[in-house]
Design an enzyme around this catalytic site. Structure first.
Site, mmCIF file in Angstrom:
data_model
loop_
_atom_site.group_PDB
_atom_site.id
_atom_site.type_symbol
_atom_site.label_atom_id
_atom_site.label_comp_id
_atom_site.label_asym_id
_atom_site.label_seq_id
_atom_site.Cartn_x
_atom_site.Cartn_y
_atom_site.Cartn_z
ATOM 1 N N CYS A 1 0.814 -1.225 0.000
ATOM 2 C CA CYS A 1 0.000 0.000 0.000
ATOM 3 C C CYS A 1 0.844 1.271 0.000
ATOM 4 O O CYS A 1 0.324 2.356 -0.235
ATOM 5 C CB CYS A 1 -0.932 0.008 1.207
ATOM 6 S SG CYS A 1 -0.041 0.026 2.769
ATOM 7 N N CYS B 1 -2.542 -3.780 9.067
ATOM 8 C CA CYS B 1 -2.026 -2.418 9.266
ATOM 9 C C CYS B 1 -1.286 -2.284 10.595
ATOM 10 O O CYS B 1 -0.544 -1.319 10.790
ATOM 11 C CB CYS B 1 -3.158 -1.408 9.199
ATOM 12 S SG CYS B 1 -4.088 -1.480 7.650
HETATM 13 FE FE1 FES Z 1 -1.408 0.255 4.366
HETATM 14 FE FE2 FES Z 1 -3.173 0.218 6.324
HETATM 15 S S1 FES Z 1 -3.591 0.113 4.198
HETATM 16 S S2 FES Z 1 -1.017 0.100 6.480
#
Ligand code: FES
Length: 132
Positions: free
Chosen positions: A33, A102
């Site tokens: 991400c 996360c």
């Molecule tokens: Fe990347 Fe939460 S979506 S750490």
């Protein structure tokens, strides 16, 4: 979707910022991400006396890093390194299944900061021994 505790730590994150001259720094990112967190620690007598973080991340990663700093503050290095992602998620009264990952970057960054401190500390000890 998020618990009240997650929302509180997301909207009012604790211990945000830099510790100038920190004893240990750990930076970890999630390649999927692109989020990342940097944790700073000041250590005295093998305890975390001060801890802070900087982050570029989602609400769950901000909340987990914030609660993690509260959990680690004042702990011995041994106890701090033993904090798990599961401990952090429980401290936030849970996370949605899709956001559990996360919590990984904060915990990993704290462990990296502790390793960084231990490596620097070891080098300082070796340098002091050589000077004697
Ligand atoms: Fe990347 Fe939460 S979506 S750490």
């Amino acid at each position: 979707m998020y618990s009240a505790r997650v929302m509180d730590h997301f909207q009012n994150p604790r211990n945000v910022g830099i510790i100038p001259g920190a004893d240990g720094i750990g930076t970890v990112g999630d390649p999927d991400c692109g989020d990342f967190v940097r944790i700073y620690i000041r250590v005295r007598a093998d305890r975390i006396r001060e801890i802070s973080f900087e982050i570029c991340g989602c609400p769950a990663s901000i909340a987990t890093a914030s609660v993690l700093t509260e959990m680690a503050a004042g702990k011995s290095l041994r106890d701090a390194v033993a904090i798990t992602e599961d401990n952090v998620v429980k401290a936030l009264s849970g996370l949605p299944e899709s956001k559990v990952h996360c919590s990984n970057i904060g915990v990993a960054a704290l462990r990296q900061a502790i390793v960084d401190y231990l490596q620097k500390h070891k080098k300082q000890k070796e340098t002091s021994k050589r000077q004697i």
